[in-house]
Design an enzyme around this catalytic site. Sequence first.
Site, PDB file in Angstrom:
ATOM      1  N   GLU A 140      37.166  28.187  88.357  1.00 21.93           N
ATOM      2  CA  GLU A 140      36.354  29.372  88.048  1.00 21.93           C
ATOM      3  C   GLU A 140      35.460  29.684  89.235  1.00 21.93           C
ATOM      4  OE1 GLU A 140      35.982  31.459  85.498  1.00 21.93           O
ATOM      5  OE2 GLU A 140      36.982  30.527  83.781  1.00 21.93           O
ATOM      6  N   HIS A 178      44.442  34.227  86.663  1.00 25.15           N
ATOM      7  CA  HIS A 178      44.474  34.279  85.199  1.00 25.15           C
ATOM      8  C   HIS A 178      45.203  35.536  84.722  1.00 25.15           C
ATOM      9  CE1 HIS A 178      41.995  33.408  81.291  1.00 25.15           C
ATOM     10  NE2 HIS A 178      43.267  33.122  81.166  1.00 25.15           N
ATOM     11  N   ASP A 188      41.214  38.779  85.473  1.00 29.08           N
ATOM     12  CA  ASP A 188      40.572  37.990  86.532  1.00 29.08           C
ATOM     13  C   ASP A 188      41.573  37.109  87.275  1.00 29.08           C
ATOM     14  OD1 ASP A 188      40.619  36.448  83.986  1.00 29.08           O
ATOM     15  OD2 ASP A 188      39.627  34.883  85.163  1.00 29.08           O
TER      16      ASP A 188
HETATM   17 ZN    ZN Z   1      39.881  33.634  83.340  1.00 27.35          ZN
END
Ligand code: ZN
Length: 270
Positions: A140, A178, A188
């Site tokens: 992330e 993603h 994203d």
């Molecule tokens: Zn994501």
Amino acid sequence: MIKISGLIILTGFLVLGCKTGQYTETNKAYKTQAKEFAAVLKKYPLSDSAGLNYANSWVGTTNFTMRRPNFVVIHHTAQNSCDQTLKTFTMTKTQVSAHYVICRDGTVHHMLHDLLRAHQAGVSKWGNATDLNSSSVGIEIDNNGFEPFTDDQINSLIILLGRLKRAYNIPSANFVGHADVAPGRKVDPSRHFPWKKLADNGFGLWYDTAKVQPPADFNALLALRIVGYDIKNEKNAIQSFKIHFTPADSTAGLNEADRKILYDLSKKYQ
Ligand SMILES: [Zn+2]
């Protein structure tokens, strides 16, 4: 002068103490959970994590290793700070996590062992691989989705990806976003994400359409599928493809330039 330095040192200590103290309890919870999984692995005779026994005869082989990740899924957090994300990933009620979080200043937080399963990709498909959570490392990046990623972040990311690629022998084609593995459901990392720079460094593949002329019977949708996209919903697959490969183009359909790109990519990804 001495007084001032002393104050700075003290302040620094308090800030550091506060930060590490903040996660003492959840770090304990991580250890407890990891111990429970270790106990499952040690069980003799064999039963799996669901408590199932498949045979009465148990003969342990001498030749085995841990299962390894074979994909990396990259995200943006859609949050406003690393602190906010660390909090989200340490609250059991959210049920979401990642292996790594990269802050705007390039700091990398490691949150889960690479060989354990993070809850990051959700319902997902790339090529014929489903449930990417079971086979990927999730990263992330602290970014709200509407801003460029920082150079510090991308530099840290490239170093981290290099280590993962070497450690687990992950193919270049298996570094994905993603949005790539969950078209229609996720967008994203955003159009600001520098996929070409990543591909130049060996993470994901890129195209060169200078001498490309697709044949008349070229099927662009099939090419999307060969690259890896789930084409069950054509519109969603095209959207994810464009976020990744033609970020400046926010139109919905595939044009002649896209067809060339897909023709080239379908040869590289196959
Ligand atoms: Zn994501």
